[in-house]
Scaffold this motif. Structure first.
Motif, short mmCIF file in Angstrom:
data_model
loop_
_atom_site.label_atom_id
_atom_site.label_comp_id
_atom_site.label_asym_id
_atom_site.label_seq_id
_atom_site.Cartn_x
_atom_site.Cartn_y
_atom_site.Cartn_z
N ALA A 291 -6.70 -1.88 5.97
CA ALA A 291 -8.04 -1.48 5.55
C ALA A 291 -8.76 -0.16 6.77
N MET A 292 -8.88 0.72 6.15
CA MET A 292 -9.51 2.28 7.40
C MET A 292 -10.88 2.33 7.73
N ALA B 151 -5.63 2.37 0.25
CA ALA B 151 -6.51 2.70 -0.02
C ALA B 151 -8.26 1.77 0.18
N LYS B 152 -7.86 1.09 1.08
CA LYS B 152 -9.66 0.95 1.30
C LYS B 152 -9.93 1.60 2.83
N VAL C 89 -8.21 11.96 4.73
CA VAL C 89 -6.36 11.24 4.63
C VAL C 89 -5.57 10.09 5.43
N ALA C 90 -6.98 9.15 5.43
CA ALA C 90 -6.15 7.78 5.53
C ALA C 90 -6.21 7.38 4.21
N GLU C 91 -7.16 7.75 3.33
CA GLU C 91 -6.64 7.48 1.67
C GLU C 91 -4.62 8.28 1.36
N ARG C 92 -5.30 9.78 1.13
CA ARG C 92 -3.91 9.69 0.74
C ARG C 92 -2.61 9.38 1.86
N GLY D 187 -7.66 -0.16 10.39
CA GLY D 187 -7.67 0.77 11.10
C GLY D 187 -9.36 0.90 11.59
N ILE D 188 -8.95 1.81 13.13
CA ILE D 188 -10.36 2.34 13.11
C ILE D 188 -10.82 3.42 14.21
#
Length: 319
Positions: free
Chosen positions: A221-222, A246-247, A239-242, A269-270
């Protein structure tokens, strides 16, 4: 016995404040120190409620338009996003003392647009309709001089007056990949189109997106710390999703965390948008520490050492 589940937190670096945001906040704080309250600020100085509330507590008064400000000798600050030319003209006509906190990298785009216009080019601005930065850039030139393109479909449909006499500029906080795609369409359709000498998307936007691209495939997750009206923060979620996470969630404060989204995760990730202070990242790490046994590490993908000067009126004279 410690029964909390283990969680590895990877902090993206760079994250959080960029040089333009840092400078804008400094301008308001220095103005309050030098001139006292109130200091009026047109539009949110940066898109972050925590920052805005902190400045309000010190005596900053936020307005959307200059006509909300009474006749005053108090300073008026223009936000980091930039303003249309009409705003400083209006302020001058009202004999206001104003300080311009426009990010120098946004000002660079304004100058580019003016140069293209002076050279007789029709200008395309790649950006998001209604965003204050876009409103400010389009407001540098007479109405109709700049056409806004938001998507690849817009770029495919755009019909210039003279395809051989076209130039483009971009908002500074866009998705690097989306923008490259749109530019690619313009260059394919109009091979003579003139672009900026140097990328308009700012170094901080690019660096934060690159850090997310590297971390996102490795985490369950991000979290992007930022505000929903912050363009660069919203782009980080995309950008994180791509990039395979997905989370991915935008979170303004720890109190907003939807814990159901993070159940069963092992690696988180943060990152933080360019207008989000590090204090909010710490707050979110602390919230996870109450639910998990955490270990925290940083993934550094670039070093930033850029700083911008504040206006002369606020500089402390050398002793």
């Amino acid at each position: 016995m410690d029964t909390l589940p283990q969680l590895e937190i990877i902090l993206c670096a760079p994250r959080g404040f960029c040089a333009g945001v840092d400078r804008a906040i400094q301008i308001v704080e220095l103005a309050l120190e030098k001139y006292g309250a109130p200091v009026y600020v047109r539009h949110e100085i940066v898109h972050n409620k925590y920052v805005v509330d902190g400045l309000k507590a010190k005596g900053a008064v936020f307005v959307e338009e200059l006509d909300e400000i009474p006749d005053t000798e108090a300073p008026v600050v223009f936000s980091a996003h930039g303003v249309p030319k009409s705003v400083p003209l209006d302020a001058s006509a009202r004999k206001m003392f104003f300080l311009d906190a426009t990010c120098p990298l946004v000002s660079k785009v304004h100058v580019e647009a003016e140069r293209h216009h002076a050279a007789g080019h029709e200008i395309v601005l790649i950006g998001h309709k209604g965003h204050p930065e876009v409103v400010g850039t389009m407001g540098q030139l007479p109405q109709g001089a700049i056409s806004l393109v938001e998507t690849v479909a817009d770029a495919e449909a755009f019909e210039p007056r003279d395809p051989a006499n076209l130039a483009f500029v971009t908002q500074t906080t866009l998705s690097v990949d989306d923008t490259a795609e749109i530019v690619g369409v313009l260059q394919r359709r109009f091979p003579q189109v003139t672009g900026p000498h140097k990328e308009d998307i700012c170094y901080a936007t690019t660096n934060r997106q690159e850090a997310v691209k590297q971390v996102a495939p490795e985490v369950d997750a991000m979290i992007v710390v930022g505000a929903p009206n912050s363009s660069n923060s919203m782009r980080l979620v995309e950008v994180a999703e791509r990039s395979g996470c997905a989370k991915s969630a935008l979170v303004q404060r720890a109190s907003e965390i939807d814990w159901s989204l993070f159940s069963g995760i092992k690696r988180l990730g943060i990152t933080a948008g360019a207008s989000a202070p590090e204090a909010l990242v710490d707050e979110i790490i602390d919230a996870f520490a109450a639910h998990y046994k955490i270990s925290v590490s940083s993934r550094v993908t670039a070093r930033e050492n850029i700083a911008f000067n504040v206006p002369k009126a606020l500089r402390v004279p050398a002793s």
